[in-house]
Scaffold this active site. Structure first.
Site, PDB file in Angstrom:
ATOM      1  CG  ASP A 211     -35.142  -0.331 -11.781  1.00  0.00           C
ATOM      2  OD1 ASP A 211     -35.460  -1.194 -12.606  1.00  0.00           O
ATOM      3  OD2 ASP A 211     -34.897   0.857 -12.082  1.00  0.00           O
ATOM      4  CD  GLU A 263     -33.303  -4.213 -13.990  1.00  0.00           C
ATOM      5  OE1 GLU A 263     -33.785  -4.264 -15.132  1.00  0.00           O
ATOM      6  OE2 GLU A 263     -33.257  -3.159 -13.323  1.00  0.00           O
TER       7      GLU A 263
END
Length: 545
Positions: A211, A263
């Protein structure tokens, strides 16, 4: 200049179809209205039946759920709502028995305010070693240390009350105030996450989706942002790459394929190149394709850029058209009268969650066509749960039901991400459409009955996903190899060849008849023969001997 790609052996992510699973909304096994790992185990055959080769689990760690799992209180456990480590181990074993790899979601930029480290930092006071693991700073007068803004709305700083009861320092949170950012320049943070990676790898996990890769390192001087969109002082700092080199070396110390996929939201897709160097991430999501309008030239341009990146680095593209942060593809592609987006601190919000009147039927046609585009490209494909059912975004959730901090921190200007997280419909009848015997944590609309998995027939979007993934595997479409773009004579139609297969996508308003030399239809999103508007087809050259 970027380094030349190194030769390497084949890995499972070269052409995998990865099913992104939002645990809270997938399937509930105990009737509390919240999805759990037991529910995932019960529905593993649905995922295997799609033809997926891996599952990415959104965060299932212990968490107060201020941001539904992206605020982690313990990186080495399982949220009690979802099960325990024993249930997790059983999930890994059951998935592996079906040939499914398990990817976890690593959230290294920030933790929960209830993480033991942060509790210790609050108690220890200014200048303490405990605070040095986070970004604590003195303010400027009565204001925060700089003018940075939270992605979720409002300032990126919150002031604490010191142990003696006086107003004190401020801590940085690029997201919600319940999510304090780690200071990744601190060696204890580096060592802690090395141990977290090993903990899960040793339990049999096959990799991590990471993330907010681009946010771990902040400008050392915490300089003010000029307010012009992307904050280059808080995102995409060059020092971040040292972290990924460290993790890549750690992963390669194991004698099995372990994936690190990032990401990475950057304003220029070329900025992804540095993350994909041979000693950094194995992959980074090609969000460039996700944010394009339904226009042939735009879609082709995004695909060309990602394929070129693969040619430079040898890192397979990670394609996706949906995830837990964006409006569902049916809704995005179905907008017929766009509305101006609300003011937002998120530079990508308008692209991820566009607003306007939606023609659902048009959106469904385009989403089916986009699936064939996606699956014909070389690399891995990440499918977000519910996309295989053709679900539109739930746009009209009652404000009282909304739980996304984006909605609350923006004062309701942004509706947020709850609409793509509504629990899945498995059956057309019964409590919660088969998701749970209890009341779902987000309400499901009545029209979900028409999208239930068990009610979909051979013409449905679910059936198309199964056929397309199977055919992709049979034809080797996801495997590494060139993409040859073909002239169509129509700016609204794109076509490319992958070996003996041609993919045609019609974004225009008139039918397109492929040349006979492109081959015979193998699969289509709408009707055989001509490629109708908002449709796609795969054609295969036939050897007539």
């Amino acid at each position: 200049m970027s380094p030349a790609p190194t030769s390497r052996t084949r890995s499972f992510w070269d052409d995998a179809v990865v099913y992104q699973l939002y645990v809270r909304s997938f399937a509930d096994s105990d009737g509390d209205g919240v999805g759990d790992l037991g529910g995932v185990i019960r529905r593993l055959d649905h995922i295997a039946g799609l033809g997926a080769g891996a599952i990415w689990l959104n965060p299932c760690y212990p968490s107060p759920q201020a941001d539904h799992g992206y605020d982690i209180a313990d990186y080495r456990g399982v949220n009690p709502e979802y099960g325990d480590l024993g249930t997790f181990d059983r999930l890994v074993a059951e998935a592996h028995a079906r040939g499914l790899r398990i990817l976890m979601d690593l959230v290294p930029n920030h933790c929960s305010e209830r993480h033991p480290w942060f509790a210790a930092a609050l108690a220890a006071g200014p200048g303490s070693p405990e605070r040095a693991r986070f970004v604590f700073r003195d303010g400027r007068g009565d204001g925060p240390p700089n003018n940075w803004q939270s992605v979720f709305g409002g300032p990126a700083w919150t002031r604490v009350t010191e142990p003696d009861g006086t107003p004190g320092q401020w801590y940085l949170h690029l997201f919600a105030r319940e999510q304090p950012d780690f200071d990744w320049r601190h060696p204890a943070v580096l060592a802690e996450f090395d141990d977290i990676l090993r903990f899960w790898f040793d339990r049999g996990v096959d990799g991590f989706r990471i993330d907010v890769c681009h946010g771990l390192i902040k400008d050392a001087a915490l300089r003010d942002w000029d307010g012009g969109g992307y904050n280059a002082y808080s995102w995409n700092r060059p020092e971040v790459h040292e972290i990924f080199r460290r993790w890549r070396a750690l992963a390669e110390g194991y004698e099995r394929d372990l994936l690190l996929v990032g990401e990475v939201w950057v304003p220029d897709p070329a900025d992804l190149d540095d993350y994909l160097r041979p000693d950094e991430l194995h992959q980074a999501f090609s969000f460039d394709l996700l944010v394009q309008p339904w226009e042939a030239g735009a879609l082709r341009g995004a695909a060309e850029r990602a394929v070129a990146r693969t040619a430079v680095h040898g890192a397979p593209a990670a394609w996706t058209l949906a995830n837990h942060d964006v409006h569902r593809a049916v809704t995005r592609y179905g907008i017929v009268r766009p509305e101006a987006p609300p003011e937002s601190n998120d530079a990508f919000a308008a692209l991820m969650r566009p607003r306007g009147e939606v023609d659902v039927e048009r959106g469904e046609r385009r989403a089916r066509a986009a699936l064939l585009l996606l699956l014909a490209l070389p690399g891995s494909v990440f499918l977000y749960q519910g996309e295989e059912l053709g679900l539109p975004e739930v746009l009209d959730l009652p404000d009282a039901a909304r739980q996304d901090p984006v909605f609350h921190r923006s004062g309701g200007r942004e509706k947020g991400r709850d609409g793509c997280r509504v629990p899945l419909p498995w059956s057309a009848t019964g409590p919660a459409f088969g998701f749970s015997t209890g009341t779902p944590w987000l309400p499901q609309p009545d029209w979900f009955a028409g999208y239930a998995a068990e009610a979909q027939d051979e013409t449905s979007t679910l059936a198309l996903h199964r056929r397309a993934i199977r055919t992709r595997r049979e034809l080797g479409l996801g495997e590494p190899g060139p993409v040859e773009w073909l002239g169509t004579g129509d700016d609204a139609v794109l076509a490319f060849r992958r070996g003996a297969v041609v993919c045609v996508v019609n974004t225009g308003t008139t039918d397109f008849t492929p040349p006979a030399g492109w081959g015979e239809p193998v699969l289509h999103s709408a009707e055989p023969g001509v490629v109708t508007p908002d449709a796609a087809a795969w054609l295969r050259a036939v050897d007539r001997g």
